[in-house]
Design an enzyme around this catalytic site. Structure first.
Site, short mmCIF file in Angstrom:
data_model
loop_
_atom_site.label_atom_id
_atom_site.label_comp_id
_atom_site.label_asym_id
_atom_site.label_seq_id
_atom_site.Cartn_x
_atom_site.Cartn_y
_atom_site.Cartn_z
N ASN A 1 -43.85 19.36 37.02
CA ASN A 1 -44.06 18.65 38.46
C ASN A 1 -44.98 19.08 39.09
O ASN A 1 -45.93 19.77 39.05
CB ASN A 1 -42.80 19.18 39.14
CG ASN A 1 -42.73 20.43 39.53
OD1 ASN A 1 -42.45 21.45 38.73
ND2 ASN A 1 -43.20 20.81 40.71
N CYS A 2 -45.49 18.21 40.12
CA CYS A 2 -46.52 18.22 41.11
C CYS A 2 -45.85 18.55 42.74
O CYS A 2 -44.57 19.00 42.45
CB CYS A 2 -47.51 17.09 41.00
SG CYS A 2 -46.80 15.56 41.52
N VAL A 3 -46.51 18.09 43.68
CA VAL A 3 -45.81 18.46 44.99
C VAL A 3 -44.68 17.45 45.10
O VAL A 3 -43.83 17.99 45.66
CB VAL A 3 -47.04 17.85 46.02
CG1 VAL A 3 -46.46 18.21 47.32
CG2 VAL A 3 -48.44 18.80 45.61
#
Length: 482
Positions: free
Chosen positions: A426-428
């Site tokens: 995942n990213c932000v």
């Protein structure tokens, strides 16, 4: 290649995520000592020095972050190897070392080597380290050398690899440096128009994740612009430094929340209650923190015309702010928190005019979005026939009462569960998932959880836009996949 660059952009989010800490420390420190930068206040000096320690070493953080992000497993030895690679190349190519190797005076060494400790070199160090981890972390050596088998061999191989990289860079770095400087100089010489072009392409590249690479040129010390570092350290020109940041505040704090309001007002009456929660949360996140992906992904694929207009308005916003020399800066993104902290800094020039600009852009966004949505019958949230299945009743018994666990359960099953899901990251704001076959993914089941959007990259990669709570959802999906 595209997938590789997307992974690189995702990896950069880890070191970038520490910038808010630097912004808070510098902002509070400077608010306590406006003129002396800590010379007249011990507490201010303490905070400012701590914040500068982060900003001044962002390239090192890039080396570690990229190594961790690009490695097959987020293992500590990969991060350590990134640091090893950074230390090797920056030591070998420091001006004093180059002068010794070439047998010349330090003053005669190319200026390029004085700037060897930059974000670009940090990324190279991280990429080499990740490559060594992926190649040698499972290696078994003979019994006599067994201690250095597996992950212990990674830092060693990284150091050896960086010897060759350093040898190559010894000859080509001056030319590479001059090319990067020319690229940055070209945009900077365009002044207001250059800032606008940067803002336009930054937004346009969001769906691919390649906007992170573009940001490195203007925000950090890759080609000498270093807009973020210079703004927060006070080393720049009033009204100019910060021009690649300021124009985002009107868009993120006002423009996109106004777009949310337009999408709510144009939603079907039967869907308004459902989209209200999504758009309210997304709009508030954009205003407070500058995280805009939940909004952007809610319309970028279903209404690409709107997204193109959004990119165009973003470029215009940066041009307007640069034209009037209104500046503010951010350590994470252009939300209220960063605006409040940066408005106290010496290079913040008429920052409150950005609020006035933001109010104007809010009206522009609302009117344009509402007109285009209704005129072209664009399927924004609440207008499509399959935004949410109201009759859907997800099976969340095994997920317990936790809302993130329930959401994760539905997403996991929608992805095809253990038989189809390969890896989770995942990213932000997004779950980044690798699956065996994206065609078997039940997108409607995933959408029924209320997520802003889904982005199918190719046959094996898919992104689920969750929002700022993505870390909690990712953790729950990981639990299900073990």
């Amino acid at each position: 290649m595209k997938s590789y660059l997307q992974r690189l952009g995702r990896s950069l989010m880890l070191p970038v995520s520490v910038l808010p800490a630097a912004a808070i420390l510098l902002g509070i420190g400077y608010s306590m000592d406006h003129s002396g930068w800590g010379e007249e206040n011990v507490v201010a000096a303490f905070l400012i020095t701590a914040g500068d320690a982060i900003l001044g070493n962002i390239a090192v953080l890039f080396a570690i972050g990229v190594a961790l992000g690009m490695a097959k497993e987020k293992d500590g030895s990969a991060g350590l190897s990134g640091l090893v690679g950074w230390l090797v190349i920056t030591s070998l190519l420091s001006p004093s070392s180059v002068s010794l190797l070439r047998g010349i005076e330090v003053d005669a060494v190319s200026p390029a080597f004085a700037s060897i400790e930059n974000a670009f070199i940090g990324m190279i160090s991280g990429l080499v380290a990740a490559s060594m981890y992926n190649r040698f972390s499972k290696t078994k050596l003979p019994d006599a050398l067994a201690f250095f088998s597996g992950k212990r061999s990674v830092p060693i191989m990284t150091a050896l690899s960086m010897l060759f990289v350093s040898a190559i860079m010894f000859f080509i770095w001056p030319a590479v440096y001059e090319g990067l400087v020319s690229f940055g100089t070209f945009f900077s010489e365009l002044g207001v128009f250059g800032a606008g072009l940067y803002g336009f392409f930054n937004r346009l590249l969001i769906p691919t994740g390649l906007h992170h690479a573009l940001n490195q040129v203007f925000w950090f010390d890759m080609v000498g612009i270093n807009d973020i570092g210079n703004f927060w350290s006070g080393q720049g020109e009033l009204g100019v430094t910060g021009m690649y940041q300021a124009g985002y505040f009107p868009v993120m704090m006002f423009g996109l929340p106004a777009a949310c309001l337009a999408m709510y007002h144009t939603a079907k009456e039967t869907k308004k209650k459902q989209v209200a929660a999504l758009l309210l949360a997304a709009g508030f996140a954009a205003f407070l923190t500058g995280v805009t992906e939940p909004i952007e992904f809610s319309f970028m694929f279903v209404a690409p015309l709107l997204y193109f207009v959004h990119a165009l308005l973003s470029g215009i916003s940066l041009m307007v702010a640069a034209l009037f020399n209104w500046t503010a800066g951010f350590g994470f993104s252009a939300g209220f928190i960063d605006f409040f902290l940066s408005s106290q800094l010496p290079l913040a020039n008429n920052p409150y005019m950005l609020i006035v600009q933001g109010l104007v852009f809010a009206v522009i966004y609302y009117v344009i979005f509402r007109v285009l949505i209704t005129k072209f019958n664009l399927k924004t949230p609440g207008r499509g026939d399959e935004d949410w299945d109201e009759d859907a009743s997800p099976d969340t018994k095994s997920a317990g009462d936790d809302k993130y666990a329930q959401m994760a359960q539905e997403i996991y099953q929608g992805l095809g569960g253990e038989s189809n899901l390969i890896s989770i990251d995942n990213c932000v704001t997004r779950l980044r998932l690798e699956v065996k076959d994206t065609s078997v993914v039940d997108q409607q089941r995933i959408k029924n959880t209320g997520i802003p959007g889904i982005n199918v990259i190719d046959d094996h990669n898919i992104q689920v836009v969750v929002g700022t709570q993505v870390e909690s959802v990712a953790n729950e999906v990981n639990k299900l996949h073990k």
